[in-house]
Design a protein around this motif. Structure first.
Motif, PDB file in Angstrom:
ATOM      1  N   GLN A  50      25.933 -17.968   2.284  1.00 30.43           N
ATOM      2  CA  GLN A  50      24.799 -17.835   1.253  1.00 30.43           C
ATOM      3  C   GLN A  50      24.453 -16.182   1.400  1.00 30.43           C
ATOM      4  N   VAL A  51      23.967 -16.164   2.680  1.00 30.61           N
ATOM      5  CA  VAL A  51      24.083 -14.053   2.708  1.00 30.61           C
ATOM      6  C   VAL A  51      24.817 -13.812   2.906  1.00 30.61           C
ATOM      7  N   GLU A  52      26.346 -13.937   2.738  1.00 25.94           N
ATOM      8  CA  GLU A  52      27.392 -12.968   1.972  1.00 25.94           C
ATOM      9  C   GLU A  52      27.562 -13.150   0.567  1.00 25.94           C
ATOM     10  N   LEU A  53      27.132 -14.620  -0.130  1.00 34.39           N
ATOM     11  CA  LEU A  53      26.923 -14.434  -1.784  1.00 34.39           C
ATOM     12  C   LEU A  53      24.752 -13.418  -1.732  1.00 34.39           C
ATOM     13  N   PHE A  54      24.663 -13.167  -1.452  1.00 34.57           N
ATOM     14  CA  PHE A  54      23.230 -12.976  -1.407  1.00 34.57           C
ATOM     15  C   PHE A  54      23.407 -11.191  -1.191  1.00 34.57           C
ATOM     16  N   ARG A  55      24.340 -11.074  -0.487  1.00 31.95           N
ATOM     17  CA  ARG A  55      24.302  -9.372  -0.647  1.00 31.95           C
ATOM     18  C   ARG A  55      25.456  -9.104  -1.575  1.00 31.95           C
ATOM     19  N   THR A  56      27.238  -9.840  -1.893  1.00 32.24           N
ATOM     20  CA  THR A  56      27.000  -9.635  -3.669  1.00 32.24           C
ATOM     21  C   THR A  56      26.369  -9.214  -3.987  1.00 32.24           C
ATOM     22  N   MET A  57      25.210 -10.709  -4.943  1.00 30.50           N
ATOM     23  CA  MET A  57      24.429 -10.627  -6.275  1.00 30.50           C
ATOM     24  C   MET A  57      23.589  -9.196  -5.942  1.00 30.50           C
ATOM     25  N   ALA A  58      23.337  -8.922  -4.959  1.00 28.18           N
ATOM     26  CA  ALA A  58      21.395  -7.733  -4.727  1.00 28.18           C
ATOM     27  C   ALA A  58      22.636  -6.946  -4.844  1.00 28.18           C
ATOM     28  N   THR A  59      23.763  -6.675  -4.505  1.00 32.42           N
ATOM     29  CA  THR A  59      24.849  -5.225  -4.769  1.00 32.42           C
ATOM     30  C   THR A  59      25.364  -5.167  -6.527  1.00 32.42           C
ATOM     31  N   GLN A  60      25.588  -6.495  -6.742  1.00 37.42           N
ATOM     32  CA  GLN A  60      26.027  -6.272  -8.431  1.00 37.42           C
ATOM     33  C   GLN A  60      24.534  -5.547  -9.642  1.00 37.42           C
ATOM     34  N   ALA A  61      23.316  -7.146  -8.931  1.00 37.96           N
ATOM     35  CA  ALA A  61      22.286  -5.766  -9.256  1.00 37.96           C
ATOM     36  C   ALA A  61      21.794  -4.630  -9.097  1.00 37.96           C
ATOM     37  N   ALA A  62      22.532  -4.280  -8.262  1.00 41.05           N
ATOM     38  CA  ALA A  62      21.940  -2.383  -8.619  1.00 41.05           C
ATOM     39  C   ALA A  62      21.472  -2.593  -6.938  1.00 41.05           C
ATOM     40  N   ALA A  63      20.431  -3.090  -6.361  1.00 38.83           N
ATOM     41  CA  ALA A  63      20.263  -3.486  -5.078  1.00 38.83           C
ATOM     42  C   ALA A  63      21.603  -2.643  -4.519  1.00 38.83           C
ATOM     43  N   LYS A  64      20.490  -1.523  -3.216  1.00 40.89           N
ATOM     44  CA  LYS A  64      21.675  -1.269  -2.392  1.00 40.89           C
ATOM     45  C   LYS A  64      21.025  -1.332  -1.249  1.00 40.89           C
ATOM     46  N   ILE A  65      21.585  -2.169   0.329  1.00 37.40           N
ATOM     47  CA  ILE A  65      22.056  -2.404   1.250  1.00 37.40           C
ATOM     48  C   ILE A  65      22.217  -1.899   2.519  1.00 37.40           C
TER      49      ILE A  65
END
Length: 223
Positions: A50-65
């Motif tokens: 779930q954490v890895e999916l969050f990283r992927t989806m947030a990055t695809q939405a143009a958020a920076k992590i």
């Protein structure tokens, strides 16, 4: 027109009178049951996934992590980001866990705690949860974190602990109910990436209705 007046008009339109005590009890029981609905398969993962999916989806939405190994690293990482942007001020939430950190790395960058105002460049807040299925942040209003911090500044910096990542929206709402048993917060915001719009000429415009940049400081689970 008040909420009660609106509901009374609807009731009259349906030709229904005041609900009986039994009807009120049935409605209240239904509200409090919070029966789960269909959960998307992609959110039904173990927590690490779930954490890895969050990283992927947030990055695809143009958020920076930006990854954090320990919360004590936050002031230095925030300072580096602000210096890169050449910002001289940070509007911060006033949560105890933020105030307890050593903010001396900011140097001559001013950190203020207040509601956000027009013209503010960057804000820093925590959040309630990160929702893996869409890379969405759940935030709510409170005395220490005014909702204006989420929308008025040009850039929104958010701290998210890996332990706060959940699979689905339903999981996030259950977490919110659990942590606020005496009543829901006045405002709950769902934020997926920076604000954007393509309403005018079908051209993507970042920051159309809020921050043009969303930076998520993701704190490792073990800390």
């Amino acid at each position: 027109m008040s909420k009660a007046e609106i509901f009374n008009k609807i009731r009259r339109g349906l030709h229904r009178g005041e609900p009986t005590a039994e009807q009120r009890a049935v409605a209240l029981a239904r509200i409090q049951a919070h029966k789960p609905v269909l959960i998307p398969a992609r959110a039904q993962l173990d927590h690490a996934a779930q954490v890895e999916l969050f990283r992927t989806m947030a990055t695809q939405a143009a958020a920076k992590i930006i990854e954090l190994n320990h919360l004590s690293e936050l002031p230095q990482k925030v300072t580096e980001w602000l210096q890169h942007q050449q910002f001289k001020q940070l509007v911060s939430a006033s949560d105890n866990w933020i105030n307890d950190l050593d903010w001396s790395p900011l140097g001559d960058i001013q950190r203020v705690q207040r509601v956000a105002q027009s013209g503010d460049r960057a804000s820093l807040t925590g959040c309630m949860a990160g929702i893996a299925e869409t890379g969405t942040l759940m935030l709510h209003s409170g005395n220490s974190s005014p909702t204006t911090l989420n929308f008025l500044p040009d850039c929104h910096l958010v701290v998210l602990r890996e332990s706060q990542v959940v699979g689905s929206y339903e999981d996030a709402w259950q977490l919110l109910r659990k942590t606020h048993p005496d009543g829901m917060p006045r405002t709950v915001n769902m934020i997926t990436g920076p604000s954007r719009s393509a309403d005018i000429g079908q051209k993507l415009q970042m920051g159309a209705h809020g921050p043009c940049e969303l930076v998520i400081f993701l704190l490792k689970e073990s800390h």
